[in-house]
Scaffold this active site. Structure first.
Site: not given
Length: 400
Positions: A231-232, A235-236, A253, A271, A274, A283, A301
């Site tokens: 987490a955090r 990686k994304s 997504a 996201h 960015r 989605e 992701d």
């Protein structure tokens, strides 16, 4: 056409004078870079920087034959002294073309930032494009015949440069993309090479001479990449970075909208802000048809949310349903997904959580999810040319 890079660094050089950052601290020896300047066939110089005469001498060249010096961007700091015998530097107005007696033609390319790009055509027809730091071409139009043999640009600072050039066909599979204006944004060495390889580019040391139009064995952009991390961990961001030099990416997504969840909506919004504006978003958890189809690169992701949806669908949280066919149904879904990854012809970057190194979940359903995600990650990774583990924002190469 022969090109010698007298410098490949940012305008302040690398390391930056007086900068205490980690990247500057290790930018020594072959990783030290003077401000970018190009010498073409000994007759044309693009950008005049301090010490170019000594740089040329170290590279085995003389500046005695230079007939034209062109500047591409405003130079901060004190004026650079023009070495004896060199013509006064100038700039070609946007859209105008300059013809040299040596047979070179130089066309000024308009940019979306201060400065001028230069498209140079050699006497034998080879073509290169040189762009200043922080600049990208403006108003590009598609022309199938307008493919450059070599592009020299600020690939790290402006990865969208390659995206724009690829979108109009100006950069093709055989274009040699060389990163210049390199600054302290990325640590030198292996990390820089990895970042550039993901964009289909490379870097060379100062003083390197290149033959424009000659084939270079640049590492291919991996077709399938899996990016793992906690987490955090970043990686994304790492996954997005691997495709930011390519146009028309489809961002898949798998988390849905989660109506009413304000925290989730804030994450989704961050996201989207960015990502490049040219990317599209879908989605969905129906990944197999996307992998089987043709189209632009996919950024998935993430696989951990895909697994949650798949386990919901087979009743994996109920022990009776799990034992009565749910486990078998999930195995089938995972196999269909990994088979599709193996067969895909699209470029794919997928993100997944690495949860096997943390605290053992307190519930049976949590342990089941942890185990199945570990199996999914292993099966997906087995079909990928490139696998990364991101820890504290640092990408560790596990494969590729």
């Amino acid at each position: 056409m022969e090109l010698t890079l007298l410098g490949t660094g940012a305008p302040s050089g690398l390391p930056r004078p007086g900068c205490p950052c980690a990247a500057c601290a290790v930018s020594l020896g072959p990783d030290a870079r003077a401000a970018t300047a190009l010498l073409i066939d000994g007759a044309l110089m693009l950008d005049l920087t301090p010490g170019v005469a000594f740089a040329a001498a170290r590279a085995g060249h003389s500046l005695g034959g230079v007939r034209q010096v062109l500047l591409s961007h405003p130079h901060d700091g004190p004026a650079v002294e023009v070495p004896a015998g060199l013509p006064q530097p100038g700039r070609v107005p946007d859209g105008r073309e300059l013809a040299l007696l040596t047979g070179h033609r130089v066309r000024a390319v308009a940019l979306d930032a201060p400065g001028t790009g230069y498209a140079v055509t050699g006497p034998d027809g080879q073509r290169l494009l040189y762009l200043p730091p922080g600049g990208a071409p403006a108003g590009l139009e598609e022309n199938p015949e307008d493919v450059y043999d070599m592009v020299l640009a600020d690939v790290v600072g402006r990865p969208d440069v390659l995206s724009r050039l690829r979108a109009v066909g100006a950069v093709g599979p055989t274009t040699d993309v060389v990163a210049v204006h390199l600054d302290h944004d990325v640590p030198p060495g292996a990390e820089l090479r990895r970042r550039l390889a993901a964009a289909g580019a490379r870097a060379v040391p100062d003083g390197t001479t290149l033959a424009v139009g000659a084939y270079e064995d640049v590492p291919d952009v991996p077709r399938r990449t899996l990016v793992l991390g906690g987490a955090r961990s970043g990686k994304s961001v790492e996954a997005e970075r691997r495709l930011e030099a390519f146009p028309e990416v489809l961002y898949v997504a798998t988390g849905g909208t989660r109506n009413g969840d304000g925290e989730w909506a804030a994450r989704v919004s961050a996201h989207r802000e960015r990502r490049p504006g040219s990317w599209r978003t879908a989605e969905t958890c129906d990944l197999v048809p996307l992998l089987a189809g043709e189209g632009p690169p996919l950024l998935i992701d993430c696989l951990s949310l895909w697994l949650t949806d798949a386990m919901d669908a087979v009743g994996a949280w109920d022990d009776a349903e799990w034992a009565g066919g749910g486990e078998r149904a999930l195995r089938k879904r995972v196999r269909e997904l990994t088979d599709a990854v193996r067969a895909t012809r699209r470029t794919v970057v997928a993100v997944s959580n690495e949860v096997g190194s943390g605290i053992v979940p307190a519930t049976a359903s949590g342990r089941r999810y942890r185990d199945e995600l570990g199996r999914l990650n292993a099966a997906f990774a087995a079909e990928c040319e490139h696998v990364l583990l991101v820890v504290a924002g640092q990408a560790l190469v596990l494969r590729g």
